[in-house]
Write a protein that holds these residues in place. Structure first.
Motif, PDB file in Angstrom:
ATOM      1  N   ILE A 115     -14.203  27.696  28.812  1.00 26.67           N
ATOM      2  CA  ILE A 115     -15.323  28.364  28.126  1.00 26.67           C
ATOM      3  C   ILE A 115     -16.595  27.536  28.032  1.00 26.67           C
ATOM      4  O   ILE A 115     -17.669  28.092  27.802  1.00 26.67           O
ATOM      5  CB  ILE A 115     -14.914  28.800  26.708  1.00 26.67           C
ATOM      6  N   LEU A 116     -16.506  26.224  28.214  1.00 31.80           N
ATOM      7  CA  LEU A 116     -17.668  25.377  27.954  1.00 31.80           C
ATOM      8  C   LEU A 116     -18.560  25.229  29.185  1.00 31.80           C
ATOM      9  O   LEU A 116     -18.114  24.783  30.241  1.00 31.80           O
ATOM     10  CB  LEU A 116     -17.217  23.990  27.484  1.00 31.80           C
ATOM     11  N   THR A 117     -19.824  25.592  29.033  1.00 33.38           N
ATOM     12  CA  THR A 117     -20.834  25.367  30.065  1.00 33.38           C
ATOM     13  C   THR A 117     -21.470  23.996  29.827  1.00 33.38           C
ATOM     14  O   THR A 117     -21.311  23.406  28.749  1.00 33.38           O
ATOM     15  CB  THR A 117     -21.922  26.441  29.996  1.00 33.38           C
ATOM     16  N   PRO A 118     -22.220  23.473  30.783  1.00 36.48           N
ATOM     17  CA  PRO A 118     -22.950  22.222  30.534  1.00 36.48           C
ATOM     18  C   PRO A 118     -23.850  22.302  29.300  1.00 36.48           C
ATOM     19  O   PRO A 118     -23.956  21.341  28.540  1.00 36.48           O
ATOM     20  CB  PRO A 118     -23.756  22.032  31.818  1.00 36.48           C
ATOM     21  N   ALA A 119     -24.488  23.448  29.086  1.00 38.22           N
ATOM     22  CA  ALA A 119     -25.335  23.610  27.906  1.00 38.22           C
ATOM     23  C   ALA A 119     -24.516  23.569  26.619  1.00 38.22           C
ATOM     24  O   ALA A 119     -24.948  22.994  25.610  1.00 38.22           O
ATOM     25  CB  ALA A 119     -26.115  24.923  28.002  1.00 38.22           C
ATOM     26  N   ASP A 120     -23.328  24.193  26.636  1.00 38.15           N
ATOM     27  CA  ASP A 120     -22.449  24.145  25.471  1.00 38.15           C
ATOM     28  C   ASP A 120     -22.091  22.708  25.135  1.00 38.15           C
ATOM     29  O   ASP A 120     -22.125  22.293  23.965  1.00 38.15           O
ATOM     30  CB  ASP A 120     -21.158  24.925  25.734  1.00 38.15           C
ATOM     31  N   LYS A 121     -21.742  21.940  26.151  1.00 36.92           N
ATOM     32  CA  LYS A 121     -21.332  20.553  25.929  1.00 36.92           C
ATOM     33  C   LYS A 121     -22.465  19.739  25.310  1.00 36.92           C
ATOM     34  O   LYS A 121     -22.229  18.880  24.456  1.00 36.92           O
ATOM     35  CB  LYS A 121     -20.859  19.925  27.233  1.00 36.92           C
ATOM     36  N   GLN A 122     -23.678  20.018  25.725  1.00 40.65           N
ATOM     37  CA  GLN A 122     -24.821  19.305  25.164  1.00 40.65           C
ATOM     38  C   GLN A 122     -25.047  19.645  23.695  1.00 40.65           C
ATOM     39  O   GLN A 122     -25.534  18.814  22.921  1.00 40.65           O
ATOM     40  CB  GLN A 122     -26.086  19.627  25.972  1.00 40.65           C
ATOM     41  N   SER A 123     -24.693  20.860  23.305  1.00 38.69           N
ATOM     42  CA  SER A 123     -24.947  21.297  21.930  1.00 38.69           C
ATOM     43  C   SER A 123     -23.854  20.878  20.952  1.00 38.69           C
ATOM     44  O   SER A 123     -24.060  20.935  19.730  1.00 38.69           O
ATOM     45  CB  SER A 123     -25.102  22.822  21.890  1.00 38.69           C
ATOM     46  N   ILE A 124     -22.700  20.478  21.454  1.00 36.30           N
ATOM     47  CA  ILE A 124     -21.568  20.149  20.578  1.00 36.30           C
ATOM     48  C   ILE A 124     -21.820  18.838  19.841  1.00 36.30           C
ATOM     49  O   ILE A 124     -22.061  17.799  20.465  1.00 36.30           O
ATOM     50  CB  ILE A 124     -20.258  20.067  21.387  1.00 36.30           C
ATOM     51  N   LYS A 125     -21.742  18.894  18.516  1.00 30.52           N
ATOM     52  CA  LYS A 125     -21.943  17.703  17.688  1.00 30.52           C
ATOM     53  C   LYS A 125     -20.678  17.286  16.948  1.00 30.52           C
ATOM     54  O   LYS A 125     -20.640  16.203  16.361  1.00 30.52           O
ATOM     55  CB  LYS A 125     -23.070  17.949  16.679  1.00 30.52           C
ATOM     56  N   MET A 126     -19.673  18.141  16.953  1.00 34.82           N
ATOM     57  CA  MET A 126     -18.390  17.791  16.338  1.00 34.82           C
ATOM     58  C   MET A 126     -17.254  18.386  17.150  1.00 34.82           C
ATOM     59  O   MET A 126     -17.383  19.487  17.699  1.00 34.82           O
ATOM     60  CB  MET A 126     -18.288  18.296  14.898  1.00 34.82           C
ATOM     61  N   VAL A 127     -16.133  17.644  17.199  1.00 38.48           N
ATOM     62  CA  VAL A 127     -14.882  18.149  17.745  1.00 38.48           C
ATOM     63  C   VAL A 127     -13.849  18.023  16.637  1.00 38.48           C
ATOM     64  O   VAL A 127     -13.533  16.908  16.191  1.00 38.48           O
ATOM     65  CB  VAL A 127     -14.425  17.369  18.986  1.00 38.48           C
TER      66      VAL A 127
END
Length: 389
Positions: free
Chosen positions: A62-74
């Protein structure tokens, strides 16, 4: 501001057993498993798949490159952790190639951990509207061969992207939670299989549901007629049905809720118990299989983790522009699997090495997933991302 689940990813191992075959092997009437418990198949995890690799295989869908850039917590909810100190979320952050500018934490409270992550994620996004949070619910449910809980085993991972203006589910801020120190289910540090008082646990589950649901109604001035569906943590599908029946009657709306529950349990019956991810696998099942799903549908969620923590919260179906992608993802995940014999399953169950100190390397000839565990060296787990090789 609307906050909730924007994307859902799912992974389950490519091998499973049939519940009729398991019942026959254990000298039980198949109806006990198929109807009494409500399970049809059970996912079996090979030694090359653990919660870290399953989470990575779910998230990468599900994760696009843009999604990965926006993620601040896992935030990684699991009760099948791979280290007593280091968080599964940190391993996952590396495997997915996320930024170092990320808070990575593992959350444990039996099957409730992922819901704690979802609520923390929503609170974070409400104060950081441009950020998103990756929440994981991943587990391998193990009770042991020839045990009463064997029929409720399973394996899988759900990945959720929490953000503002979500596509799939807009979660309401109000929720009701209840906790109590009870010994209905637990797993001591020296065991890889859980201990459970099944009858007691069923009663605790239903009691927690009724308490949180009643208090939610009091706080929000809502009642059963305000909901289009109720979704449950499903260690086995019959448990959620038992809870739902405590608040339904013979009227048409109750019958409609029971119909929606049938849609919501379908995938859980095909996979088995995945502990922290079970509620959210049921959400996926409802989104994909409901015949009446529509934007704005009001849905209630009951999350439960033995020991024990319960929470009732609610949300509304969003625009759901990604629903077709979710349907295709689930069709591929479940249809690509291979049925194995009970003898093969028993060998795979015994081969898992959760507490072994020495070096080892696994046979990788049958592994087809992008992410897998190849072994252990110098007390360190060796994970592989095939797209990096």
């Amino acid at each position: 501001m609307k906050v909730g689940i924007d994307k859902l990813g799912f992974y389950t191992p490519e091998t499973y057993i049939d519940m009729t075959e398991l019942a026959n092997a254990r000298g039980e009437d198949p109806a006990k498993y198929l109807i009494g418990i409500g399970q049809r198949k059970q996912a079996i995890a090979p030694v090359t798949q653990d919660v870290v690799t399953m989470a990575a295989n779910a998230a990468t869908k599900i994760l696009t490159p843009a999604d990965k850039q926006s993620i601040k917590m896992v935030l990684f909810g699991t009760e099948s952790g791979v280290d007593n100190s280091k968080a599964t979320a940190v391993y996952l952050q590396t495997l997915l190639g996320l930024s170092a500018d990320v808070r990575a934490v593992e959350i444990k409270q039996a099957c409730y951990g992922a819901t704690a992550g979802v609520q923390m994620a929503c609170d974070y996004v409400r104060s950081h509207p441009t950020a998103s949070v990756l929440v994981i619910g991943a587990d391998i449910a193990r009770y042991g061969l020839n045990t009463p809980g064997e029929v409720t085993q399973g394996a899988g991972a759900v990945a959720m992207l929490i953000k503002a203006d979500p596509d799939l589910i807009e979660l309401e801020a109000e929720s009701v939670f209840h906790s109590a120190d009870v010994m209905d289910f637990w797993r001591p540090l020296y065991r890889s299989e859980a201990l459970v008082d099944g009858h007691y646990s069923n009663n605790v589950y239903i009691d927690f549901f009724n308490q949180t649901w009643q208090e939610f109604q009091n706080r929000t001035d809502t009642n059963i007629s305000d909901f289009d569906a109720f979704l449950f943590h499903l260690p086995y599908t019959k448990m959620g049905l038992k809870a739902l029946r405590t608040i339904t009657s013979d009227d048409q709306h109750s019958q409609d809720l029971l119909t929606e529950f049938e849609a919501a349990k379908k995938f859980n019956a095909e996979v088995g118990n995945i502990y922290t991810g079970s509620l959210y696998l049921s959400l996926i099942s409802w989104l994909v299989n409901s015949q009446t799903l529509a934007s704005g549908n009001h849905v209630g969620f009951f999350s439960f983790g033995s020991g024990a923590q319960g929470e009732f919260f609610a949300g509304n179906v969003g625009p759901s522009t990604q629903l077709q992608n979710l349907k295709m993802q689930m069709e591929a995940s479940l249809n690509q699997r291979r049925q194995i014999s009970i003898k093969e399953y028993e060998a795979m169950f015994e081969a898992r090495r959760p507490f072994e100190a020495g070096d080892y390397a696994f046979d990788l000839s049958e592994e087809k997933a992008q992410f897998y565990l190849k072994g252990q060296q110098n007390h360190q787990l060796l994970y592989v991302n095939t797209k990096n090789n």
